[in-house]
Enzyme design. Structure first.
Site, PDB file in Angstrom:
ATOM      1  N   GLU A 224       0.509  -3.268  -4.012  1.00 44.16           N
ATOM      2  CA  GLU A 224      -0.486  -2.462  -4.718  1.00 44.16           C
ATOM      3  C   GLU A 224      -0.963  -1.418  -3.728  1.00 44.16           C
ATOM      4  OE1 GLU A 224      -4.977  -2.281  -5.568  1.00 44.16           O
ATOM      5  OE2 GLU A 224      -4.258  -4.282  -6.118  1.00 44.16           O
ATOM      6  N   CYS A 261      -9.925  -0.244  -5.242  1.00 43.05           N
ATOM      7  CA  CYS A 261      -8.675   0.386  -5.680  1.00 43.05           C
ATOM      8  C   CYS A 261      -8.802   0.922  -7.100  1.00 43.05           C
ATOM      9  CB  CYS A 261      -7.519  -0.599  -5.581  1.00 43.05           C
ATOM     10  SG  CYS A 261      -7.795  -2.148  -6.454  1.00 43.05           S
TER      11      CYS A 261
END
Length: 473
Positions: A224, A261
């Protein structure tokens, strides 16, 4: 002389077969034991985490609760047996493509998994976080590469988890910790590691993904890598809920000093409606908050300066003292479209870029060019839905989670969650790193054809000793 990294991987390899073959109840009890042990150490762990991350007791207590919850949720999934995805097709001489043999398919563990801990979630995405929980649930031993941003917490958490797993009967070596950048690379190159998971920067993630792909035996690398999580506000929503939207955006973009994020870094709003001015006023009232460490703060300041100097960018809120206080930039859609490759770069920290548009159809055209995202969001009114089909399609095409009248910070740990998106948000868009589907990353299918019952794995036997769900014929 054998290194500590080689020892950790060798121990994981030695534990792999026994852990993969452990009955679901045994594996579930081990996960629950780890959750119980972390909960029992809360009074010790939270202050230690705060001393290294500066995230505060309230945030860290909530994050530890999330961590123990997801361990227990995966334990429930293991006990239910659905992860095996057992499918049995009995012989059929009249099968249309020709006589069908006895076929039995299930999913089993891929083997030892290397987890690269993240900096911004010292519990939930770190040593005992979602990657670790999902890999253990899949039956894979785990070697965690600790993040240097919270070393003492990493060591203490690892000791607690390892002792809890061993006390619950898990094989020795099912969980280990290594520290250091080179040690992480060495572990990734070790042939005993069969998959890796990473949460962090695009640059670091791609470097590791390259190593994983260039091994003599390439392995899956689930990275990620970050996202700017674009949000679109329609004219109807801006008229009806300007104050609500302004407060929601400022709260989301500054939450945790912007170190998420899922931080909504880009906001598309109708031109000339006053919403931008209200956002600027609110964000200017938010004081600077400590960032995770000096390196991350320096990276934020550098990225913010670079973005603030792009063509067509206006600095609406910019601290004169050079601190890491929240910042707000603005540009019109034409300028953004001309420079989107630079303007859409993630700035990890409390910075928002507001893009003013005249035509919503032009927003959809620009969004279609953006790199892959973890999330996209749309704030609109119910009576506008007939005009939003094309935009909705673009948002879903560019991201893994699409939100309606909500903000992307806050990722629920549940069965239907998708935390992943098209590259470069993640290296493998078909998977998630949050929610129970995360365990699927660390499972591989095997089909047994015409095998005797006593040599089949328990999930595929007719007597079904583990009582797992079986899809028959």
């Amino acid at each position: 002389m054998t290194s500590a990294t080689d020892q950790a991987v060798a121990a994981a390899v030695a534990a792999a077969d026994a852990w993969a073959a452990a009955p679901p109840g045994d594996r579930a009890r081990a996960l629950e034991a780890a959750a119980d042990a972390l909960e029992a150490a809360r009074a010790e762990l939270v202050p230690l985490a705060d001393s290294e991350s500066h995230l505060g007791d309230a945030r860290l207590n909530g994050e530890l609760t999330r961590t123990t919850f997801q361990l227990r949720l995966f334990a429930e999934q293991v006990r239910a047996g659905g992860l095996y995805d057992a499918r049995i097709d009995r012989p059929d001489p009249d099968w249309p493509t020709g006589p069908r043999p006895d076929l039995r398919r299930y999913r089993t563990a891929v083997g030892p998994v290397l987890v690269f801990a993240a900096s911004n979630f010292p519990f939930a995405f770190s040593v005992a976080g979602g990657d670790t929980a999902s890999a253990l649930a899949a039956g894979c031993p785990v070697v965690v590469k600790a993040h240097p941003g919270h070393p003492e917490l990493s060591r203490r958490t690892a000791a607690i988890v390892a002792a809890a797993l061993e006390g619950a009967g898990a094989p020795a070596g099912v969980f280990g910790l290594v520290e250091g950048e080179q040690e992480g690379v060495d572990a990734l190159r070790n042939p005993g590691i069969k998959a890796a998971a990473f949460t962090g920067s695009e640059r670091g993630g791609l470097a590791l993904a390259k190593i994983a792909a260039e091994r003599p035996e390439p392995i899956p690398f689930y990275g990620e890598l970050g996202s700017t999580n674009p949000v679109v506000v329609t004219a109807g929503a801006a008229r009806a809920r300007a104050e609500e939207i302004a407060k929601g955006y400022v709260g989301s973009v500054t939450q945790g000093a912007g170190q998420f994020c899922t931080n909504p870094g880009i906001l598309f709003v109708p031109a000339g409606d006053g919403l931008v001015d209200r956002i600027a006023a609110l964000i200017g009232e938010v004081a600077a908050a400590p960032m995770l460490n000096d390196r991350i703060e320096a990276g934020f300041l550098s990225a913010a300066d670079a973005l603030g100097e792009r063509p067509g960018v206006r600095r609406l809120v910019w601290p004169a003292d050079g601190s890491a206080a929240p910042r707000l930039l603005a540009m019109d859609l034409a300028a953004f479209a001309a420079d989107y490759q630079a303007a859409a770069q993630e700035c990890f920290g409390p910075l928002g870029l507001v893009v003013a548009y005249e035509d919503l159809r032009a927003v959809a055209e620009v969004l279609a060019k953006l790199p892959g995202q973890l999330t996209t969001s749309l704030h609109a009114e119910a009576d506008e839905t007939g005009e939003l089909a094309d935009l909705a399609g673009v948002l879903a095409e560019r991201s893994g989670r699409v939100l309606w009248n909500q903000w992307p910070t806050g990722v629920s740990v549940t069965h239907a969650m998708q935390h992943g998106g098209p590259f470069p948000a993640t290296t493998t868009p078909a998977t998630t790193s949050v929610g129970t589907a995360a365990a699927e990353r660390f499972l591989r299918p095997v089909t047994y054809q015409n095998w005797p019952q006593d040599l089949l794995p328990p999930p595929l036997r007719d007597d079904n000793p583990w009582k797992v769900p079986q899809l028959l014929n």
